[in-house]
Design an enzyme around this catalytic site. Structure first.
Site, PDB file in Angstrom:
ATOM      1  N   ASP A   9       0.872  -1.180   0.000  1.00  9.97           N
ATOM      2  CA  ASP A   9       0.000   0.000   0.000  1.00  9.97           C
ATOM      3  C   ASP A   9       0.914   1.237   0.000  1.00  9.97           C
ATOM      4  O   ASP A   9       2.133   1.131  -0.201  1.00  9.97           O
ATOM      5  CB  ASP A   9      -0.995  -0.043   1.178  1.00  9.97           C
ATOM      6  N   CYS A  66       3.127  -3.119   4.051  1.00 12.14           N
ATOM      7  CA  CYS A  66       2.247  -2.004   4.438  1.00 12.14           C
ATOM      8  C   CYS A  66       2.988  -1.248   5.544  1.00 12.14           C
ATOM      9  O   CYS A  66       4.209  -1.329   5.639  1.00 12.14           O
ATOM     10  CB  CYS A  66       0.860  -2.489   4.845  1.00 12.14           C
ATOM     11  N   THR A  68       2.876  -1.698   8.883  1.00 10.36           N
ATOM     12  CA  THR A  68       3.383  -2.607   9.921  1.00 10.36           C
ATOM     13  C   THR A  68       3.559  -4.041   9.439  1.00 10.36           C
ATOM     14  O   THR A  68       4.177  -4.843  10.138  1.00 10.36           O
ATOM     15  CB  THR A  68       2.369  -2.671  11.078  1.00 10.36           C
ATOM     16  N   HIS A  99      10.064 -23.509  10.255  1.00  8.35           N
ATOM     17  CA  HIS A  99       9.060 -24.193  11.076  1.00  8.35           C
ATOM     18  C   HIS A  99       7.651 -24.113  10.504  1.00  8.35           C
ATOM     19  O   HIS A  99       6.849 -25.026  10.704  1.00  8.35           O
ATOM     20  CB  HIS A  99       9.038 -23.596  12.498  1.00  8.35           C
ATOM     21  N   HIS A 134       7.897 -30.670  11.901  1.00 10.15           N
ATOM     22  CA  HIS A 134       7.144 -29.460  11.534  1.00 10.15           C
ATOM     23  C   HIS A 134       6.095 -29.741  10.458  1.00 10.15           C
ATOM     24  O   HIS A 134       5.110 -29.008  10.347  1.00 10.15           O
ATOM     25  CB  HIS A 134       8.103 -28.365  11.083  1.00 10.15           C
TER      26      HIS A 134
HETATM   27  C1  RB5 Z   1      -2.006   2.634   6.565  1.00 14.90           C
HETATM   28  O1  RB5 Z   1      -2.010   3.841   7.249  1.00 14.90           O
HETATM   29  C2  RB5 Z   1      -1.737   1.488   7.539  1.00 14.90           C
HETATM   30  O2  RB5 Z   1      -2.847   1.273   8.339  1.00 14.90           O
HETATM   31  C3  RB5 Z   1      -1.366   0.227   6.782  1.00 14.90           C
HETATM   32  O3  RB5 Z   1      -0.261   0.482   5.977  1.00 14.90           O
HETATM   33  C4  RB5 Z   1      -0.981  -0.997   7.601  1.00 14.90           C
HETATM   34  O4  RB5 Z   1       0.006  -0.672   8.540  1.00 14.90           O
HETATM   35  C5  RB5 Z   1      -2.068  -1.796   8.158  1.00 14.90           C
HETATM   36  O5  RB5 Z   1      -1.863  -2.837   8.799  1.00 14.90           O
END
Ligand code: RB5
Length: 156
Positions: A9, A66, A68, A99, A134
């Site tokens: 994203d 993205c 996180t 694993h 595993h």
């Molecule tokens: C976008 O702001 C953010 O929410 C997205 O990139 C991501 O981290 C969602 O899990």
């Protein structure tokens, strides 16, 4: 050589471009599902495309970025056959392969720099599934998935 689908994203776009260049340099085959600019988009749209490409064996692996890695991993894991792992260090990246036989890696573009991400991707691509004890555990993941997909299919 590994075939890899990429998706990101707006929060992962820049890192995805760096990963794409590195993967090409290493001789891997890359299928880029976007996004292709920093304009805001919704991460599930990209996670779904990459996860579906992995699920139908159009590519061997998927890498999603993205902010996180969490939203990408949650979405990708809704697609049967996908085992997506959100990793932010080398140990979890290696273990997700050894694993868990993870076939999708989710990274956080807001969590790490380019160098760290490249190290993680290199380790994740190069590490094989250990099999042995595993395998039975990964089979149990698939059994849980089957119970729920079968139930959904038989619901009126
Ligand atoms: C976008 O702001 C953010 O929410 C997205 O990139 C991501 O981290 C969602 O899990």
């Amino acid at each position: 050589m590994t075939s890899v689908a990429l998706g990101a994203d707006h929060a992962g776009w820049e890192l995805k471009e760096a990963l794409k260049a590195w993967l090409f340099d290493q001789g891997h085959q890359v299928l880029d599902f976007g996004t292709h600019s920093p304009d805001p988009v919704d991460y599930p749209d990209y996670a779904a495309q990459v996860a579906e490409a992995v699920a139908v064996a159009k590519v061997e692996r998927g890498i999603l970025v993205c902010g996180t890695g969490i939203g990408m991993a949650i979405t990708a894991n809704k697609v049967p056959g996908v085992r997506a792992a959100a990793c932010s260090d080398l140990y979890t990246a290696r273990m997700s392969r050894e694993h868990n036989d993870a076939n999708v890696l989710a990274l956080g573009g807001r969590l790490m720099g380019r160098e760290m991400a490249l190290e993680i991707v290199k380790a994740w691509i190069e590490t094989g599934f250990a099999g042995g004890r595993h395998s039975g555990r990964v089979d149990k993941i698939s059994a849980v998935e089957r119970r729920h997909t079968d139930r959904a299919a038989s619901d009126p």
